[in-house]
Design an enzyme around this catalytic site. Structure first.
Site, PDB file in Angstrom:
ATOM      1  N   HIS A  62       1.449  -1.814  -0.938  1.00 34.65           N
ATOM      2  CA  HIS A  62       1.086  -3.210  -0.608  1.00 34.65           C
ATOM      3  C   HIS A  62      -0.301  -3.843  -0.420  1.00 34.65           C
ATOM      4  O   HIS A  62      -1.763  -3.204  -0.954  1.00 34.65           O
ATOM      5  CB  HIS A  62       1.738  -3.756   0.910  1.00 34.65           C
ATOM      6  CG  HIS A  62       0.661  -3.091   2.350  1.00 34.65           C
ATOM      7  ND1 HIS A  62       0.276  -1.891   2.119  1.00 34.65           N
ATOM      8  CD2 HIS A  62       0.315  -3.805   3.356  1.00 34.65           C
ATOM      9  CE1 HIS A  62      -0.415  -1.866   3.760  1.00 34.65           C
ATOM     10  NE2 HIS A  62      -0.190  -3.107   4.312  1.00 34.65           N
ATOM     11  N   ASP A  66      -6.848  -3.581   3.994  1.00 30.95           N
ATOM     12  CA  ASP A  66      -7.501  -2.361   4.285  1.00 30.95           C
ATOM     13  C   ASP A  66      -6.666  -1.383   3.000  1.00 30.95           C
ATOM     14  O   ASP A  66      -7.034  -0.269   3.419  1.00 30.95           O
ATOM     15  CB  ASP A  66      -6.464  -2.053   5.800  1.00 30.95           C
ATOM     16  CG  ASP A  66      -5.496  -2.203   5.824  1.00 30.95           C
ATOM     17  OD1 ASP A  66      -4.731  -3.136   5.460  1.00 30.95           O
ATOM     18  OD2 ASP A  66      -5.226  -1.733   6.717  1.00 30.95           O
ATOM     19  N   HIS A  67      -6.128  -2.042   2.285  1.00 27.93           N
ATOM     20  CA  HIS A  67      -4.897  -0.931   1.706  1.00 27.93           C
ATOM     21  C   HIS A  67      -5.940  -0.933   0.240  1.00 27.93           C
ATOM     22  O   HIS A  67      -5.700  -0.057  -1.146  1.00 27.93           O
ATOM     23  CB  HIS A  67      -3.779  -0.852   1.489  1.00 27.93           C
ATOM     24  CG  HIS A  67      -3.557  -0.639   2.958  1.00 27.93           C
ATOM     25  ND1 HIS A  67      -2.222   0.946   3.398  1.00 27.93           N
ATOM     26  CD2 HIS A  67      -3.090  -1.203   4.367  1.00 27.93           C
ATOM     27  CE1 HIS A  67      -2.317   0.635   4.133  1.00 27.93           C
ATOM     28  NE2 HIS A  67      -2.859  -0.297   5.111  1.00 27.93           N
ATOM     29  N   HIS A 139       7.050  -4.246   6.182  1.00 25.38           N
ATOM     30  CA  HIS A 139       5.889  -4.147   7.056  1.00 25.38           C
ATOM     31  C   HIS A 139       5.625  -5.944   6.074  1.00 25.38           C
ATOM     32  O   HIS A 139       5.737  -7.469   6.948  1.00 25.38           O
ATOM     33  CB  HIS A 139       4.889  -3.528   6.043  1.00 25.38           C
ATOM     34  CG  HIS A 139       3.704  -4.141   6.690  1.00 25.38           C
ATOM     35  ND1 HIS A 139       3.214  -3.663   7.559  1.00 25.38           N
ATOM     36  CD2 HIS A 139       2.254  -4.301   5.654  1.00 25.38           C
ATOM     37  CE1 HIS A 139       1.801  -3.954   8.305  1.00 25.38           C
ATOM     38  NE2 HIS A 139       1.481  -4.313   7.134  1.00 25.38           N
TER      39      HIS A 139
HETATM   40 ZN   LIG Z   1      -2.693  -1.148   7.136  1.00 29.33          ZN
HETATM   41 ZN   LIG Z   2      -0.272  -3.866   6.363  1.00 32.57          ZN
END
Ligand SMILES: [Zn+2]
Ligand SMILES: [Zn+2]
Length: 299
Positions: A62, A66-67, A139
């Site tokens: 996603h 942070d990804h 999420h």
């Molecule tokens: Zn995350």
């Molecule tokens: Zn996330």
């Protein structure tokens, strides 16, 4: 070892001194992949000697920073090093737009092409030996989980072949393995009597998510489940509000899916040490470990 996982980053929200943003390196034989690519991933790859130049594809679960924020820097390094091979980036709807913006960041000489594949669910990548599958989780909009599944592996019962027909390993073994009936010293050998299939390796990565039925179904009987464990159960409200899981909830998913092993990851910066999360999960699912940056596992 045939395959390997290295946790390059195990933190959520903001990085800490001990935890990089999320990224998992996965190697199957000579094919190399990243599951998410948070900020600082390329330096973690240098430290763990998981060569960034050899990466085949990056899976994005996603679009939270942070990804994904490690991708622009990684692209620039690969260009500087003169990578020529295409890089494949696979993620949810919107990945194409995101990657094209990332390509424009910074100023560098473009040496290779980035191919993008958008997936909502189903097979994301397939070879003769394995496939990757992505599926929706709970999420934010367009958040995906990921499954790696090695296809069943064929083996020959050598001992039985030698015993029944006196046939030692050699060129005929290949034919038998391919399902061909062969003749040896006047006798026909039926491959069905000597070839058996063994279940291949299965790994499931939850991405960021609340526990969900779909994830339980997709993780069924996996050798390894890597699950969001941002919080402990005493702050369940916080987990619900931010659409993450607690360690206990991750363990409940592992138990229901009857996986062999659970590894918790994506820890909130509020936890300096995570043994509390591990102990909480072990009460529900014993074979639980916690990830830490640069920890590796081989299969
Ligand atoms: Zn995350
Ligand atoms: Zn996330």
């Amino acid at each position: 070892m045939e395959s390997e996982i290295v946790f390059l980053g195990t933190g959520s929200a903001t990085p800490t001194v001990k935890r990089n943003h999320t990224s998992i390196f996965f190697r199957f034989k000579s094919d190399r992949f990243l599951f998410d690519c948070g900020e600082g991933t390329q330096r973690q790859m240098m430290k763990s000697k998981t060569s960034a130049t050899k990466i085949n594809a990056i899976f994005i679960t996603h679009f939270h920073g942070d990804h994904i924020l490690g991708i622009p820097g990684l692209i620039q390094t690969l260009n500087l090093r003169g990578r020529e091979k295409d890089l494949l980036i696979i993620g949810p709807e919107g990945t194409e737009d995101l990657v094209r913006i990332m390509e424009k960041l910074g100023s560098y000489e473009k040496a290779f092409d980035i191919k993008v594949k958008e997936v909502d669910e189903g097979k994301a990548l397939e070879t003769d030996e394995y496939f990757f599958k992505m599926f929706p989780v709970r999420h934010r909009k367009n958040s995906l989980g990921l499954v790696f599944q090695q296809k069943p592996v064929k083996h020959i019962d050598e001992e039985k072949l030698v015993e029944d027909h006196g046939l030692e390993p050699g060129p005929l073994y290949k034919k038998i393995k391919q399902g061909e009936e062969v003749e040896w010293q006047g006798e026909n050998i039926n491959p069905e009597d000597y070839v058996f299939k063994e279940k291949g390796l299965k790994i499931c990565y939850s991405g960021d998510t609340r526990p969900c039925v779909r994830l339980v179904n997709e993780a069924k009987d996996a050798d390894l489940l890597i699950h969001d464990s941002t919080f402990s159960q005493d702050v369940l409200d916080r987990a619900k509000k931010t659409n993450h899981s607690t360690a206990k909830e991750a363990a409940e998913v592992a138990r229901e899916a009857q996986v062999k092993k659970l590894i918790l990851t994506h820890f909130s910066p509020r936890y300096k040490k995570v043994h509390k999360l591990r102990d909480e999960a072990r009460k529900v699912f014993h074979n639980t470990e916690t990830a830490e940056d640069l920890k590796s596992i081989s299969f």
